[in-house]
Structure formats: structure tokens, C-alpha cells
Scaffold this motif. Structure first.
Motif, PDB file in Angstrom:
ATOM      1  N   THR A 110     -12.541  28.978  99.425  1.00 17.24           N
ATOM      2  CA  THR A 110     -11.996  28.126 100.476  1.00 17.24           C
ATOM      3  C   THR A 110     -10.481  28.124 100.370  1.00 17.24           C
ATOM      4  OG1 THR A 110     -13.957  26.741 100.466  1.00 17.24           O
ATOM      5  CG2 THR A 110     -11.976  25.812 101.472  1.00 17.24           C
ATOM      6  N   GLY A 111      -9.833  28.393 101.494  1.00 14.78           N
ATOM      7  CA  GLY A 111      -8.372  28.441 101.531  1.00 14.78           C
ATOM      8  C   GLY A 111      -7.857  29.706 100.873  1.00 14.78           C
ATOM      9  N   GLY A 112      -6.564  29.774 100.724  1.00 15.77           N
ATOM     10  CA  GLY A 112      -5.955  30.910 100.048  1.00 15.77           C
ATOM     11  C   GLY A 112      -6.054  32.199 100.832  1.00 15.77           C
ATOM     12  N   THR A 113      -6.089  33.318 100.091  1.00 17.63           N
ATOM     13  CA  THR A 113      -6.108  34.652 100.676  1.00 17.63           C
ATOM     14  C   THR A 113      -6.842  35.605  99.749  1.00 17.63           C
ATOM     15  OG1 THR A 113      -3.929  34.251 101.662  1.00 17.63           O
ATOM     16  CG2 THR A 113      -4.634  36.535 101.526  1.00 17.63           C
ATOM     17  N   LEU A 114      -7.601  36.537 100.316  1.00 19.08           N
ATOM     18  CA  LEU A 114      -8.201  37.636  99.561  1.00 19.08           C
ATOM     19  C   LEU A 114      -7.432  38.908  99.907  1.00 19.08           C
ATOM     20  CD1 LEU A 114     -12.077  37.282 100.014  1.00 19.08           C
ATOM     21  CD2 LEU A 114     -10.702  36.580  98.069  1.00 19.08           C
ATOM     22  N   TYR A 115      -6.715  39.447  98.933  1.00 22.81           N
ATOM     23  CA  TYR A 115      -5.973  40.683  99.170  1.00 22.81           C
ATOM     24  C   TYR A 115      -5.304  41.128  97.883  1.00 22.81           C
ATOM     25  CZ  TYR A 115      -2.836  44.158 101.053  1.00 22.81           C
ATOM     26  OH  TYR A 115      -2.201  45.338 101.306  1.00 22.81           O
ATOM     27  N   PRO A 116      -5.312  42.366  97.567  1.00 17.40           N
ATOM     28  CA  PRO A 116      -6.002  43.481  98.202  1.00 17.40           C
ATOM     29  C   PRO A 116      -7.460  43.548  97.754  1.00 17.40           C
ATOM     30  CG  PRO A 116      -4.782  44.294  96.324  1.00 17.40           C
ATOM     31  CD  PRO A 116      -4.493  42.814  96.429  1.00 17.40           C
ATOM     32  N   ILE A 117      -8.239  44.347  98.470  1.00 20.44           N
ATOM     33  CA  ILE A 117      -9.621  44.654  98.118  1.00 20.44           C
ATOM     34  C   ILE A 117      -9.660  46.156  97.870  1.00 20.44           C
ATOM     35  CG2 ILE A 117     -12.013  44.705  98.913  1.00 20.44           C
ATOM     36  CD1 ILE A 117     -11.193  42.417 100.908  1.00 20.44           C
ATOM     37  N   ARG A 158      -5.524  36.482  85.475  1.00 20.63           N
ATOM     38  CA  ARG A 158      -4.918  35.342  86.166  1.00 20.63           C
ATOM     39  C   ARG A 158      -3.414  35.554  86.131  1.00 20.63           C
ATOM     40  NH1 ARG A 158      -6.999  29.609  85.653  1.00 20.63           N
ATOM     41  NH2 ARG A 158      -7.875  30.282  87.611  1.00 20.63           N
ATOM     42  N   GLY A 159      -2.805  35.505  87.309  1.00 20.96           N
ATOM     43  CA  GLY A 159      -1.368  35.690  87.414  1.00 20.96           C
ATOM     44  C   GLY A 159      -0.787  34.781  88.477  1.00 20.96           C
ATOM     45  N   VAL A 160       0.413  35.115  88.908  1.00 23.63           N
ATOM     46  CA  VAL A 160       1.101  34.329  89.924  1.00 23.63           C
ATOM     47  C   VAL A 160       1.153  35.091  91.236  1.00 23.63           C
ATOM     48  CG1 VAL A 160       3.241  33.149  90.533  1.00 23.63           C
ATOM     49  CG2 VAL A 160       2.448  33.141  88.163  1.00 23.63           C
ATOM     50  N   THR A 161       1.640  36.314  91.196  1.00 26.91           N
ATOM     51  CA  THR A 161       1.735  37.140  92.401  1.00 26.91           C
ATOM     52  C   THR A 161       1.288  38.553  92.066  1.00 26.91           C
ATOM     53  OG1 THR A 161       4.055  37.588  91.897  1.00 26.91           O
ATOM     54  CG2 THR A 161       3.589  35.832  93.497  1.00 26.91           C
ATOM     55  N   VAL A 162       0.107  38.917  92.507  1.00 33.71           N
ATOM     56  CA  VAL A 162      -0.437  40.253  92.263  1.00 33.71           C
ATOM     57  C   VAL A 162      -0.086  41.124  93.460  1.00 33.71           C
ATOM     58  CG1 VAL A 162      -2.544  41.600  91.966  1.00 33.71           C
ATOM     59  CG2 VAL A 162      -2.276  39.409  90.783  1.00 33.71           C
ATOM     60  N   GLY A 163       0.710  42.141  93.208  1.00 33.35           N
ATOM     61  CA  GLY A 163       1.152  43.013  94.294  1.00 33.35           C
ATOM     62  C   GLY A 163       0.233  44.183  94.558  1.00 33.35           C
ATOM     63  N   GLY A 164      -0.628  44.508  93.603  1.00 32.98           N
ATOM     64  CA  GLY A 164      -1.526  45.635  93.795  1.00 32.98           C
ATOM     65  C   GLY A 164      -2.568  45.691  92.700  1.00 32.98           C
ATOM     66  N   VAL A 165      -3.720  46.264  93.045  1.00 32.06           N
ATOM     67  CA  VAL A 165      -4.819  46.449  92.107  1.00 32.06           C
ATOM     68  C   VAL A 165      -5.381  47.847  92.347  1.00 32.06           C
ATOM     69  CG1 VAL A 165      -7.112  45.638  91.417  1.00 32.06           C
ATOM     70  CG2 VAL A 165      -5.408  43.989  92.191  1.00 32.06           C
ATOM     71  N   PHE A 173     -10.885  51.112  83.959  1.00 27.84           N
ATOM     72  CA  PHE A 173      -9.754  50.211  83.820  1.00 27.84           C
ATOM     73  C   PHE A 173      -9.236  49.791  85.185  1.00 27.84           C
ATOM     74  CE2 PHE A 173      -9.794  52.959  80.119  1.00 27.84           C
ATOM     75  CZ  PHE A 173      -9.664  52.051  79.082  1.00 27.84           C
ATOM     76  N   LEU A 174      -8.526  48.670  85.205  1.00 28.36           N
ATOM     77  CA  LEU A 174      -7.802  48.228  86.396  1.00 28.36           C
ATOM     78  C   LEU A 174      -6.318  48.231  86.079  1.00 28.36           C
ATOM     79  CD1 LEU A 174      -9.713  45.129  87.800  1.00 28.36           C
ATOM     80  CD2 LEU A 174      -9.429  47.340  88.885  1.00 28.36           C
ATOM     81  N   LEU A 175      -5.545  48.721  87.003  1.00 27.17           N
ATOM     82  CA  LEU A 175      -4.099  48.618  86.936  1.00 27.17           C
ATOM     83  C   LEU A 175      -3.717  47.484  87.871  1.00 27.17           C
ATOM     84  CD1 LEU A 175      -1.388  49.817  85.967  1.00 27.17           C
ATOM     85  CD2 LEU A 175      -1.469  51.300  87.978  1.00 27.17           C
ATOM     86  N   ILE A 176      -3.038  46.466  87.334  1.00 27.49           N
ATOM     87  CA  ILE A 176      -2.670  45.296  88.118  1.00 27.49           C
ATOM     88  C   ILE A 176      -1.155  45.190  88.122  1.00 27.49           C
ATOM     89  CG2 ILE A 176      -2.852  42.789  88.320  1.00 27.49           C
ATOM     90  CD1 ILE A 176      -5.554  43.064  86.773  1.00 27.49           C
ATOM     91  N   ASN A 177      -0.575  45.137  89.306  1.00 24.11           N
ATOM     92  CA  ASN A 177       0.869  45.022  89.459  1.00 24.11           C
ATOM     93  C   ASN A 177       1.178  43.539  89.674  1.00 24.11           C
ATOM     94  OD1 ASN A 177       3.567  45.257  90.083  1.00 24.11           O
ATOM     95  ND2 ASN A 177       3.232  46.265  92.035  1.00 24.11           N
ATOM     96  N   GLU A 178       1.804  42.925  88.684  1.00 24.73           N
ATOM     97  CA  GLU A 178       2.166  41.501  88.746  1.00 24.73           C
ATOM     98  C   GLU A 178       3.659  41.390  89.007  1.00 24.73           C
ATOM     99  OE1 GLU A 178       2.228  37.673  88.863  1.00 24.73           O
ATOM    100  OE2 GLU A 178       0.392  38.229  87.821  1.00 24.73           O
ATOM    101  N   THR A 179       4.023  40.686  90.080  1.00 23.99           N
ATOM    102  CA  THR A 179       5.429  40.421  90.378  1.00 23.99           C
ATOM    103  C   THR A 179       5.713  39.003  89.914  1.00 23.99           C
ATOM    104  OG1 THR A 179       5.300  41.827  92.301  1.00 23.99           O
ATOM    105  CG2 THR A 179       7.181  40.367  92.186  1.00 23.99           C
ATOM    106  N   THR A 180       6.516  38.858  88.891  1.00 30.33           N
ATOM    107  CA  THR A 180       6.750  37.537  88.325  1.00 30.33           C
ATOM    108  C   THR A 180       8.189  37.083  88.433  1.00 30.33           C
ATOM    109  OG1 THR A 180       7.093  38.523  86.144  1.00 30.33           O
ATOM    110  CG2 THR A 180       4.870  37.749  86.666  1.00 30.33           C
ATOM    111  N   SER A 181       9.065  37.974  88.735  1.00 30.02           N
ATOM    112  CA  SER A 181      10.490  37.656  88.752  1.00 30.02           C
ATOM    113  C   SER A 181      10.949  37.231  90.140  1.00 30.02           C
ATOM    114  CB  SER A 181      11.285  38.882  88.302  1.00 30.02           C
ATOM    115  OG  SER A 181      12.646  38.731  88.622  1.00 30.02           O
ATOM    116  N   PRO A 182      11.811  36.201  90.224  1.00 28.84           N
ATOM    117  CA  PRO A 182      12.362  35.820  91.524  1.00 28.84           C
ATOM    118  C   PRO A 182      13.175  36.943  92.167  1.00 28.84           C
ATOM    119  CG  PRO A 182      12.909  34.165  89.854  1.00 28.84           C
ATOM    120  CD  PRO A 182      12.255  35.314  89.154  1.00 28.84           C
ATOM    121  N   THR A 183      13.637  37.914  91.350  1.00 29.36           N
ATOM    122  CA  THR A 183      14.415  39.019  91.887  1.00 29.36           C
ATOM    123  C   THR A 183      13.541  40.213  92.240  1.00 29.36           C
ATOM    124  OG1 THR A 183      14.817  39.900  89.661  1.00 29.36           O
ATOM    125  CG2 THR A 183      16.458  38.353  90.564  1.00 29.36           C
TER     126      THR A 183
END
Length: 186
Positions: A110-117, A158-165, A173-183
Motif C-alpha cells: 500500500t502506497g509507495g512505488t514498485l520500481y524497478p522490476i 534495505r536502503g534509502v534510494t535504490v537506483g537499479g537492480v 547474485f543481485l547487483l544493487i545500485n544504492e544512491t546515498t549521497s545528496p550529491t
């Protein structure tokens, strides 16, 4: 377009696609065809296959058009998508045959977003990120894997902003791209 830069074709401007659905977006490949749907969300519409060789258009099925993409499995036998309900705000991960037959609901949020699949290389599992609503100071992005049959849902990150899977080529294995920096650091 060919690898050498020749043969550029605009497949979404085909006169075989209904004018009232323009503009169209492409979601992926299924055996020499691309999946095309109207980019106008919020109404019922047709999902089409457009044959790349000659631009022939074939209707696949009717669907409520959302911003979510239809993600074809690597073997072309399945489509996965986020079936979003505007009233309840529910996101349901659904797998169906390419003609829309035999849909299977895999997971619901409920709520949020599902992406990417994304599909595993052997098309037996999916991975996806679920973004919780960014209310307050605790937004999150959880990555899950699940079998195509709807069994085995497991949170793997569990992360904050996942840019790709992405699955590894062997699917182990899964490669997970986590964007954590404000820059924008990754």
C-alpha cells in the motif's frame, strides 16, 4: 537501429497505432516485437506488439494504463508489471502471459512505488524495489526477490534510494545500485 547506425526506424509513429493513444512508450522486447502502450495514464487502453521488421501492429490485451512498465521475461513467455489501483493506492506485482491471460498476483503493497522490476536470466524469479512513502524523515527502499509462481517472497536489502537492480548472468547474485549521497554518489 542497426549496430552500425543504419536502418533507423520510428516504430511508435506507425499509422497502424491508434492516433488517440499518442504518444506511445516502448516497454521491452518479445521475440522480434516491441511492447507498446499509450503514455497517457489513468484510462483503459490496449497494449500492443509492434513487429520490428515491418511495423505490423498486433493488439495484446486491454489494461488500465499507468506509468508502470510491462517487463517481459527473458524467454518472452511472461510479462511482469505493477498493477496500481488509484483508489486504494495498492501496488500489486503481477505476472501474466503476453496475451494478458492467467495473471498471478505475486506481492502487494500500500502506497509507495514498485520500481524497478527485473527478471532472473532463467525467467523463474523476479527482483524488485519497493519504495515506502517518503513521509517524515524515514524514506526507504527495500529490495525483494520472489518466484514467478508467487512463492518465496524474501527481502534481501534495505536502503534509502535504490537506483537499479540486476541479476548476475548465472542468476545467483543481485547487483544493487544504492544512491546515498545528496550529491548523487553511488
Amino acid at each position: 537501429i542497426q549496430r552500425d547506425g543504419s536502418g533507423l526506424k520510428n516504430l511508435t509513429s506507425s499509422s497502424n497505432l491508434p492516433e488517440d493513444g499518442q504518444p506511445y512508450v516502448m516497454d521491452g522486447w518479445i521475440t522480434g516485437n516491441i511492447i507498446v502502450r499509450s503514455a497517457k495514464p489513468g484510462k483503459e487502453g490496449t497494449v500492443y506488439l509492434v513487429r520490428v521488421v515491418d511495423g505490423q501492429v498486433q493488439p495484446m490485451f486491454e489494461s488500465l494504463l499507468t506509468k508502470a512498465v510491462f517487463v517481459p521475461s527473458n524467454d518472452g513467455a511472461w510479462l511482469a508489471y505493477d498493477d496500481y489501483n488509484y483508489d486504494s493506492q495498492n501496488h500489486t506485482l503481477v505476472v501474466t502471459e503476453p496475451d494478458g491471460a492467467n495473471p498471478v498476483e505475486l506481492a502487494s503493497f500500500t502506497g509507495g512505488t514498485l520500481y524497478p522490476i527485473v527478471w532472473s536470466p532463467d525467467s523463474t524469479r523476479l527482483a524488485f524495489a519497493y519504495y515506502t512513502d517518503a513521509q517524515g524523515n524515514d524514506p526507504g527502499a527495500d529490495v525483494y526477490v520472489i518466484d514467478r509462481s508467487g512463492t518465496g517472497l524474501k527481502q534481501v536489502y534495505r536502503g534509502v534510494t535504490v537506483g537499479g537492480v540486476m541479476f548476475s548472468p548465472d542468476g545467483k547474485f543481485l547487483l544493487i545500485n544504492e544512491t546515498t549521497s545528496p550529491t548523487g554518489g553511488h
